[in-house]
Structure formats: C-alpha cells, structure tokens
Motif scaffolding. Structure first.
Motif, PDB file in Angstrom:
ATOM      1  N   ILE A 273      -4.325 -36.017  11.654  1.00 59.17           N
ATOM      2  CA  ILE A 273      -5.039 -35.040  12.489  1.00 59.17           C
ATOM      3  C   ILE A 273      -4.326 -34.864  13.827  1.00 59.17           C
ATOM      4  CG2 ILE A 273      -7.187 -34.607  13.743  1.00 59.17           C
ATOM      5  CD1 ILE A 273      -8.649 -36.005  11.416  1.00 59.17           C
ATOM      6  N   ILE A 274      -3.892 -35.972  14.438  1.00 58.97           N
ATOM      7  CA  ILE A 274      -3.160 -35.890  15.707  1.00 58.97           C
ATOM      8  C   ILE A 274      -1.866 -35.101  15.520  1.00 58.97           C
ATOM      9  CG2 ILE A 274      -1.952 -37.220  17.477  1.00 58.97           C
ATOM     10  CD1 ILE A 274      -4.980 -37.366  17.663  1.00 58.97           C
ATOM     11  N   LYS A 285      -6.533 -24.934   9.354  1.00 56.50           N
ATOM     12  CA  LYS A 285      -5.273 -25.297   8.707  1.00 56.50           C
ATOM     13  C   LYS A 285      -5.169 -26.806   8.509  1.00 56.50           C
ATOM     14  CE  LYS A 285      -2.470 -21.302  10.009  1.00 56.50           C
ATOM     15  NZ  LYS A 285      -1.273 -20.826  10.752  1.00 56.50           N
ATOM     16  N   ILE A 286      -5.712 -27.577   9.444  1.00 54.21           N
ATOM     17  CA  ILE A 286      -5.751 -29.025   9.266  1.00 54.21           C
ATOM     18  C   ILE A 286      -6.618 -29.381   8.060  1.00 54.21           C
ATOM     19  CG2 ILE A 286      -6.592 -31.194  10.268  1.00 54.21           C
ATOM     20  CD1 ILE A 286      -5.729 -30.137  12.997  1.00 54.21           C
ATOM     21  N   ALA A 287      -7.784 -28.739   7.975  1.00 50.81           N
ATOM     22  CA  ALA A 287      -8.685 -28.983   6.844  1.00 50.81           C
ATOM     23  C   ALA A 287      -8.037 -28.560   5.530  1.00 50.81           C
ATOM     24  CB  ALA A 287     -10.002 -28.226   7.052  1.00 50.81           C
ATOM     25  N   ASN A 288      -7.375 -27.403   5.521  1.00 49.52           N
ATOM     26  CA  ASN A 288      -6.716 -26.930   4.305  1.00 49.52           C
ATOM     27  C   ASN A 288      -5.547 -27.833   3.919  1.00 49.52           C
ATOM     28  OD1 ASN A 288      -8.426 -24.744   3.938  1.00 49.52           O
ATOM     29  ND2 ASN A 288      -7.175 -23.375   5.187  1.00 49.52           N
ATOM     30  N   GLY A 289      -4.836 -28.360   4.940  1.00 46.63           N
ATOM     31  CA  GLY A 289      -3.762 -29.306   4.663  1.00 46.63           C
ATOM     32  C   GLY A 289      -4.296 -30.569   4.004  1.00 46.63           C
ATOM     33  N   PHE A 290      -5.445 -31.044   4.499  1.00 42.69           N
ATOM     34  CA  PHE A 290      -6.065 -32.223   3.906  1.00 42.69           C
ATOM     35  C   PHE A 290      -6.458 -31.948   2.453  1.00 42.69           C
ATOM     36  CE2 PHE A 290      -9.615 -34.894   2.715  1.00 42.69           C
ATOM     37  CZ  PHE A 290      -9.232 -36.148   3.166  1.00 42.69           C
ATOM     38  N   ILE A 291      -7.075 -30.794   2.220  1.00 41.51           N
ATOM     39  CA  ILE A 291      -7.505 -30.440   0.861  1.00 41.51           C
ATOM     40  C   ILE A 291      -6.300 -30.313  -0.068  1.00 41.51           C
ATOM     41  CG2 ILE A 291      -8.572 -28.619  -0.538  1.00 41.51           C
ATOM     42  CD1 ILE A 291     -10.416 -28.082   1.890  1.00 41.51           C
ATOM     43  N   SER A 292      -5.238 -29.685   0.430  1.00 46.49           N
ATOM     44  CA  SER A 292      -4.028 -29.521  -0.383  1.00 46.49           C
ATOM     45  C   SER A 292      -3.425 -30.873  -0.742  1.00 46.49           C
ATOM     46  CB  SER A 292      -3.005 -28.670   0.381  1.00 46.49           C
ATOM     47  OG  SER A 292      -1.801 -28.571  -0.340  1.00 46.49           O
ATOM     48  N   GLY A 293      -3.348 -31.775   0.235  1.00 43.53           N
ATOM     49  CA  GLY A 293      -2.807 -33.107  -0.027  1.00 43.53           C
ATOM     50  C   GLY A 293      -3.669 -33.898  -0.987  1.00 43.53           C
ATOM     51  N   ALA A 294      -4.989 -33.815  -0.815  1.00 41.04           N
ATOM     52  CA  ALA A 294      -5.896 -34.515  -1.721  1.00 41.04           C
ATOM     53  C   ALA A 294      -5.814 -33.933  -3.131  1.00 41.04           C
ATOM     54  CB  ALA A 294      -7.335 -34.427  -1.191  1.00 41.04           C
ATOM     55  N   ARG A 295      -5.644 -32.603  -3.218  1.00 35.54           N
ATOM     56  CA  ARG A 295      -5.526 -31.939  -4.520  1.00 35.54           C
ATOM     57  C   ARG A 295      -4.329 -32.479  -5.302  1.00 35.54           C
ATOM     58  NH1 ARG A 295      -4.404 -26.942  -2.956  1.00 35.54           N
ATOM     59  NH2 ARG A 295      -6.601 -26.409  -2.621  1.00 35.54           N
ATOM     60  N   ASP A 296      -3.240 -32.756  -4.597  1.00 34.01           N
ATOM     61  CA  ASP A 296      -2.048 -33.283  -5.265  1.00 34.01           C
ATOM     62  C   ASP A 296      -2.280 -34.671  -5.845  1.00 34.01           C
ATOM     63  OD1 ASP A 296      -0.676 -30.989  -4.599  1.00 34.01           O
ATOM     64  OD2 ASP A 296       0.258 -31.847  -2.805  1.00 34.01           O
ATOM     65  N   MET A 297      -3.323 -35.348  -5.385  1.00 35.27           N
ATOM     66  CA  MET A 297      -3.610 -36.711  -5.849  1.00 35.27           C
ATOM     67  C   MET A 297      -4.600 -36.749  -7.011  1.00 35.27           C
ATOM     68  SD  MET A 297      -1.783 -38.598  -3.896  1.00 35.27           S
ATOM     69  CE  MET A 297      -0.531 -37.563  -3.139  1.00 35.27           C
ATOM     70  N   VAL A 298      -5.120 -35.597  -7.437  1.00 35.05           N
ATOM     71  CA  VAL A 298      -6.187 -35.573  -8.439  1.00 35.05           C
ATOM     72  C   VAL A 298      -5.753 -36.258  -9.731  1.00 35.05           C
ATOM     73  CG1 VAL A 298      -7.518 -34.061  -9.964  1.00 35.05           C
ATOM     74  CG2 VAL A 298      -7.415 -33.566  -7.528  1.00 35.05           C
TER      75      VAL A 298
END
Length: 447
Positions: A273-274, A285-298
């Motif tokens: 986040i920092i 965009k921070i939230a979408n980045g988190f979702i995108s990164g988590a999606r890659d881990m599914v």
C-alpha cells in the motif's frame, strides 16, 4: 488431484487403519514411535469424499489466506511499475557489458524468485530480455535461460524468504518461519554460480559461432533500440527502497520477535500500500492491484485446499498413521542422510502431478513431517528436500504452466529446451544431494 482423492478414498476400504499417539514436545506435535497399533477401519463414503474438499479448504485456510494476502500485495507492487522500471534500467545500462550483463540479470531474477517467490510474473520480462540477448550476438535460449533458470532453478528452488514454498512448508512442519536461512543462502550462492557459468559458456559459444544458436521466433537479425536516456523515476526509486526496507524489517521481525505468517502477510500488505501511494496509484488502482495479484494466486490456493482434502481423507480413514508406520518400517534401516535424499527424489517427481509449490507442500508435508521424526531426519531437512525437489523440476516438467508459457513467448520448442537444460538439471540434482547430506550431518534445524 481429484484422481488422488478417489484413490485415497478407495484405499480406506482396502488398507488397515492404524494410529500413533501424539505428544507435545517443545511446542510442536510429534509422533511417539512406540505407540502404533491397528484400530477399527473407518472407510470414507462417497458424500464424505466430496465433503473432504470443503473440510480441506477449512483446514488449509490460514495458509490459503496468506497466499491470497501476499499475492495481493505483490499485485500492488507490480501495479506501481517500479520493478519493471528497475529491470528495464539495468538491462539498458549493462546491455553492452557482456561479462556483467548475464550474471547481473540472473542475480536480479534469482533474487525475485528466492525472496518473493516470483514465477508467473517473470514471464513478462522474457519479451524484454530475449530480443536484447539476440541483439548482443547471443540467442533466444540465452535470454530465456536468464529469466527462467534465474527465477525458478536458482531463486524459487532456494527460497531464502519465498513465502509460497518455504513459508508454507515451514508453517505445516511447525518450524519457525524462515528459520535455517544460512544454509539456504549458501545453496543460493552455489546455484547462482552454476547457473551463470552454464548460461555464459553457451552464450559465448553462440557468439563465436551463431549457427549453433536457437533463436526461437525472433530470428538472428533481431535489433533493439533501447532508450539510453531511460532513468528510474524518483517515485519508483523510493518505492523500491520501501521494498528493500520491508525485507530488512521482515528478517529482523522473524529473528527478533518470531513473526509468523499473519505478521509477514500484514507487513507486505502494508509495504504494498505504501509503495502504491508513493507510486502515485489512486485508492481504486491500489485495490484493483490487490485483486489482480490475489487473482493470480487462485489456482495455487485452490490446490492447497484440495491437497488438504487428501490429508483429511487419509486421516479420517485411519490411513495416515498406517502409511507412516509402513514407510518408517521400510526405510528405518537406512542412514538418515539416504532417507533425506529419498524424500528429495519423491518431491522431485511429485511435482509432475502437483506443479504448485504451495499445493505440493500441503499434500506432502503433513506426511513427510512425522515421517522425518520417525526415521531420524530433521524437519528442516525434510522441508529442504521438498523445496529443492519442487523448484528444480519446475524447469523441466511439461505440467509447469510457467515453463510452457515462457517457451511459447520465446518461440522455443519444448524438445530443444529439454535437450539443452538436461545437463544443467543433473548438475543441480547433484548439488542438491550434496547439500542434503550436509544438512542431515549437521542436524539442520532448529529441529
């Protein structure tokens, strides 16, 4: 994995159920090797077999959520563009310095693999590095190997602070997170030297005789016009400093305060986040980045849950301790160092079926950990056998999605890659065996 679930369920009707008593020893659960006895069988029914998937997800929830959390943090970091800028800057700055270019780029990719578990996210750099190596007079194999062997064979396999193999495995084995770092650093150093030399000798051979090269889909005449004036922005420099600082804090927290997966996940989420704020990302965009990164881990996260489902079946069916009993009886006459090598070989080939580091840890460590206790192998050595077997085989098995996707991007056939990389694989296996013998001889621990 589902086939394994079915087989495990069928075996609950065939194999006898058994049970060890477990005791608490210095804060960890260990098997009392003198207490095994056969008990009444409890076969797993059809509905119970499907229920086990949900139960496995619940059992593995702490690790699954850690994977999502860490992946989301990496997604934010990637969204800032700081890592991409750093790699682009280094490749341009040292592109014409052949003797520095290969070791430096291998070190960068190996560091990403060993520190943050980079794998799939390294694919984007293939289209940057491969054309550059061809333009320098090398070939596509050189560029592809810099990225793949650096990330997987040197980085992911050694896992100094890799959360997806060492972090998960040590959590299951009830070891302090990231303990035993010294030996893993030594293995990283040896693998790094071996990787650099192997790639460098091939690159120099191609430079002397271009006909010996493999150019993939790019061809020998690939030209690149790098922007020699490219510089890393102030925002990206500060963001990279935050990432470096987070690793320093991580190591200090693990050693000084005994941080576990919750603290580690929280630290990297905070750092992500920092970095996002410094990188100029909006809240969305921070939230979408988190979702995108988590999606890659599914995929990896679900495999962990399915792996735990198998453990639930063999445990509820009374087979886990039976497997341990017969396995221990079979190998107890061998020296512990030989058993550690046997664990490594098993993990090496299991990666063909379960090409996920986290998933393989979830499947094998619940069995390998008590087995290690029974046959005199330290738990830390068992984890080392797992991570080396998993990491090394990622670069050869066709079930590795990262490998096949990377080969497709470079336009290199799987057959040509295997012929080229096989001697390197044998060298890595030899080094792994030597370090496993060392690990067991020094009682690699803390336990």
């Amino acid at each position: 994995m589902f086939i394994v679930i079915v087989i495990a369920t069928v075996l609950t009707y065939i194999l006898p159920a058994g049970e060890y008593e477990r005791v608490e020893k210095e804060g960890r659960t260990v098997v009392d090797p003198t207490t095994f006895e056969f008990v009444e069988s409890s076969p797993v029914g059809l509905l119970e077999m499907f229920n086990s998937i949900h139960l496995g997800m619940i059992e593995g929830a702490p690790i699954i959520l850690f994977v999502f959390m860490f992946g989301g943090a990496l997604g934010i970091m990637q969204a800032t563009g700081a890592l991409d800028s750093f790699i682009k800057f280094v490749s341009i700055r040292f592109g014409r310095k052949e003797k520095l270019f290969i070791p430096l780029m291998v070190f960068i990719f190996a560091s990403l693999g060993t520190l943050i578990g980079s794998a799939e996210d390294s694919l984007v750099y293939i289209v940057i590095i491969v054309p550059m190596t061809i333009a320098l007079g090398f070939d596509a194999l050189t560029g592809f190997a810099i990225v793949m062997l650096g990330t997987l064979a040197t980085g992911f396999a050694t896992g100094i602070t890799n959360p997806f193999n060492v972090g998960v495995a040590q959590s299951i084995a009830e070891l302090p997170i990231y303990s035993g770092m010294g030996l893993r650093i030594a293995i990283f150093a040896v693998y790094f030297i071996v990787t650099v030399l192997y790639i460098y000798f091939h690159a120099m051979k191609v430079k002397k005789n271009p006909e010996l090269g493999e150019y993939g889909k790019y061809g020998r005449q690939t030209k690149t016009t790098p922007d020699k004036n490219f510089k890393i922005s102030i925002r990206h420099r500060i963001a990279l400093f935050v990432l470096l600082l987070s690793f320093i804090v991580l190591i200090y927290g693990v050693i000084k305060f005994g941080w576990y997966i919750s603290e580690i996940g929280g630290l990297f989420l905070f750092s992500g986040i920092i970095m996002g704020i410094i990188g100029g990302l909006s809240a969305n965009k921070i939230a979408n980045g988190f979702i995108s990164g988590a999606r890659d881990m599914v995929q990896g996260a679900l495999i962990i849950g399915v792996a735990y489902a198998i453990v639930v079946i063999v445990t509820n069916g009374g087979l886990l301790d039976t497997i341990l009993y017969y396995s221990a009886s079979l190998v107890e006459q061998f020296p512990p160092a030989i058993n550690a090598i046997g664990m490594f070989i098993i993990q090496l080939f299991l990666n063909f079926i379960v090409p996920s580091g986290s998933g393989q840890a979830g499947l094998t460590l619940p069995i390998m950990t008590p087995l290690a206790d029974l046959i005199g192998v330290t738990r830390q050595t068992a984890v080392l056998a797992f991570q080396l077997g998993d990491g090394i085989s990622n670069m050869v098995f066709p079930t590795s999605g990262v490998l096949l996707a990377g080969l497709a991007l470079a336009g290199i056939s799987y057959t040509k890659w295997i012929k080229w990389v096989l001697p390197f694989l044998l060298i890595q296996v030899t080094v792994a065996v030597i370090f496993l013998i060392i690990a067991q001889s020094i009682q690699y621990g803390p336990f």
